[in-house]
Motif scaffolding. Structure first.
Motif, PDB file in Angstrom:
ATOM      1  N   LYS A   1       0.616  12.667  -2.094  1.00  0.00           N
ATOM      2  CA  LYS A   1       0.529  12.091  -3.441  1.00  0.00           C
ATOM      3  C   LYS A   1       0.853  10.598  -3.461  1.00  0.00           C
ATOM      4  O   LYS A   1       0.688   9.937  -4.484  1.00  0.00           O
ATOM      5  N   HIS A   2       1.339  10.043  -2.321  1.00  0.00           N
ATOM      6  CA  HIS A   2       1.829   8.663  -2.396  1.00  0.00           C
ATOM      7  C   HIS A   2       0.774   7.613  -2.754  1.00  0.00           C
ATOM      8  O   HIS A   2       1.112   6.625  -3.403  1.00  0.00           O
ATOM      9  N   PRO A   3      -0.515   7.812  -2.405  1.00  0.00           N
ATOM     10  CA  PRO A   3      -1.471   6.799  -2.894  1.00  0.00           C
ATOM     11  C   PRO A   3      -1.541   6.766  -4.437  1.00  0.00           C
ATOM     12  O   PRO A   3      -1.580   5.687  -5.032  1.00  0.00           O
TER      13      PRO A   3
ATOM     14  N   HIS B   1       0.788  -1.243   0.000  1.00  0.00           N
ATOM     15  CA  HIS B   1       0.000   0.000   0.000  1.00  0.00           C
ATOM     16  C   HIS B   1       0.819   1.292   0.000  1.00  0.00           C
ATOM     17  O   HIS B   1       0.376   2.294  -0.534  1.00  0.00           O
ATOM     18  N   ASP B   2       1.993   1.259   0.588  1.00  0.00           N
ATOM     19  CA  ASP B   2       2.793   2.490   0.642  1.00  0.00           C
ATOM     20  C   ASP B   2       3.901   2.520  -0.400  1.00  0.00           C
ATOM     21  O   ASP B   2       4.824   3.327  -0.296  1.00  0.00           O
ATOM     22  N   VAL B   3       3.806   1.658  -1.390  1.00  0.00           N
ATOM     23  CA  VAL B   3       4.899   1.552  -2.358  1.00  0.00           C
ATOM     24  C   VAL B   3       5.117   2.875  -3.110  1.00  0.00           C
ATOM     25  O   VAL B   3       6.217   3.176  -3.559  1.00  0.00           O
TER      26      VAL B   3
ATOM     27  N   GLN C   1      -6.999   4.088  -1.329  1.00  0.00           N
ATOM     28  CA  GLN C   1      -7.948   4.539  -0.298  1.00  0.00           C
ATOM     29  C   GLN C   1      -7.441   4.497   1.148  1.00  0.00           C
ATOM     30  O   GLN C   1      -8.181   4.852   2.060  1.00  0.00           O
ATOM     31  N   HIS C   2      -6.211   4.101   1.369  1.00  0.00           N
ATOM     32  CA  HIS C   2      -5.822   3.867   2.771  1.00  0.00           C
ATOM     33  C   HIS C   2      -5.642   5.132   3.601  1.00  0.00           C
ATOM     34  O   HIS C   2      -5.401   5.051   4.800  1.00  0.00           O
ATOM     35  N   HIS C   3      -5.770   6.312   2.964  1.00  0.00           N
ATOM     36  CA  HIS C   3      -5.745   7.555   3.751  1.00  0.00           C
ATOM     37  C   HIS C   3      -7.067   8.303   3.666  1.00  0.00           C
ATOM     38  O   HIS C   3      -7.136   9.489   3.997  1.00  0.00           O
ATOM     39  N   GLU C   4      -8.112   7.647   3.207  1.00  0.00           N
ATOM     40  CA  GLU C   4      -9.432   8.287   3.163  1.00  0.00           C
ATOM     41  C   GLU C   4     -10.106   8.123   4.530  1.00  0.00           C
ATOM     42  O   GLU C   4     -10.124   7.035   5.096  1.00  0.00           O
TER      43      GLU C   4
HETATM   44 FE   LIG Z   1       0.239   5.587   3.327  1.00  0.00          FE
END
Ligand SMILES: [Fe+2]
Length: 340
Positions: A218-220, A190-192, A243-246
């Motif tokens: 911008k990382h997502p 997810h954080d790639v 979506q992991h920061h929504e």
């Molecule tokens: Fe993240």
């Protein structure tokens, strides 16, 4: 501890070696006499580790073998390549197998973040699928993995721990095998997108400027670019990455989605990611213990999460005693979420 004898060697478990394989790095025995302690070559890296070699270790009750620290990369690759055989070998104690899963996964994540080329993304995906197979086949495997995952706090192993916690939580919620595999790969990946952001910003001590935070946000999207370049076509990986920061209240990024606009996998990932951020040792803050992390999430960050799902997570991470009948958990009703 034995490995303090020489920092150049690290101990490995004899049970992690499969007979009739070539390990790829030299294997040593520790020979102790009253006068000295030294490492003796037992099996060369290019030689076959055969039945006779294994039998001798069993006969002598040898519990530890050693490899040179500089060769540990080769050993981790060996574990990864033999992963399925090792984890399904019931003659190896389950804690031992879990340590192997954990070690191999940690090495893989290190490679992935050093160089997110398609081969490494593919490895992460395959590994995630194997890890899910491992934990769903055997509840004891899940239990031991969870034990390691919530008790270790090192930065490098943390992505693995979070993937383990997330996958087991997803299993607890009743996600199917197919979703779980995509979900586990998604959490590992997810954080790639952070690999496209300067480490000066990522590792900055102290508060980020608005401009710097805008870059982090911008990382997502960068993550999706990496996945697209590497040909990842699975749904869950994409959803988790984007979506992991929504936040549940619409205050997250990149799109400000809220409530049912966020996919169940995105909602779980948000919870897991915050739990990760609070419990991992980061450059800007000391890690906190799981219980304190959950309290912080409840007191100050509840607007980020689907409340009901968060309650399930707290229940899930509660004192883990499988022998305790009160811990028999009900299956969560995932049908009300957009999971398709
Ligand atoms: Fe993240």
């Amino acid at each position: 501890m034995e490995h303090e004898i020489s920092p150049d060697y690290i101990p490995i478990s004899p049970s992690s070696l499969r007979t009739n394989t070539t390990v790829g790095c030299d294997i040593f025995l520790l020979a102790k006499t009253t006068a000295e302690v030294r490492f003796v070559l037992y099996c060369r890296g290019d030689a076959v580790f055969d039945e006779a070699k294994k039998d001798m270790l069993v006969a002598q009750s040898i519990k530890s073998l050693y490899i040179k620290k500089e060769e540990q990369q080769a050993f981790f690759e060996y574990l990864e390549n033999n992963f399925q055989h090792i984890v399904s070998d019931t003659s190896i104690p389950i804690e031992e197998r879990t340590k192997i899963v954990h070690g191999a996964a940690t090495n893989l994540i290190k490679d992935l973040f050093n160089d997110p080329k398609s081969g490494n993304v593919q490895r992460a995906k395959e590994f995630a699928h194997n890890m899910v197979d491992y934990v769903i086949k055997d509840s004891k495997a899940a239990e031991s993995l969870l034990k390691i995952a919530v008790h270790e706090y090192y930065t490098y192993t943390h992505s693995v721990n979070v993937a383990a916690v997330g996958t087991l939580f997803g299993q607890e919620l009743g996600l199917g095998v197919k979703e779980l595999k995509g979900f586990c790969a998604g959490i590992l990946l997810h954080d790639v997108g952070k690999t496209r952001i300067s480490t000066d910003i990522l590792n900055k001590k102290g508060k980020l400027t608005k401009e710097e935070f805008d870059i982090i946000k911008k990382h997502p999207e960068y993550g999706i670019e990496v996945l697209e370049e590497t040909g990842i076509e699975f749904k869950e990986e994409r959803i988790i990455t984007i979506q992991h920061h929504e936040d549940d209240d619409g205050g997250g990024y990149p799109y400000g989605l809220k409530k049912e606009e966020i996919h169940l996998c995105g909602k779980i990932a948000r919870i897991i990611d915050v739990y990760d951020a609070l419990t991992a040792k980061r450059s800007y803050a000391d890690a906190i213990r799981p219980f304190a992390a959950l309290r912080e999430m409840k007191d100050n960050m509840l607007h980020c999460f689907d409340t009901e799902l968060f309650k399930e997570f707290v229940r899930f991470l509660g004192p883990y005693d499988p022998r305790d009948p009160r811990k028999k958990r009900r299956k969560y009703d995932v049908s009300k979420y957009a999971v398709s």
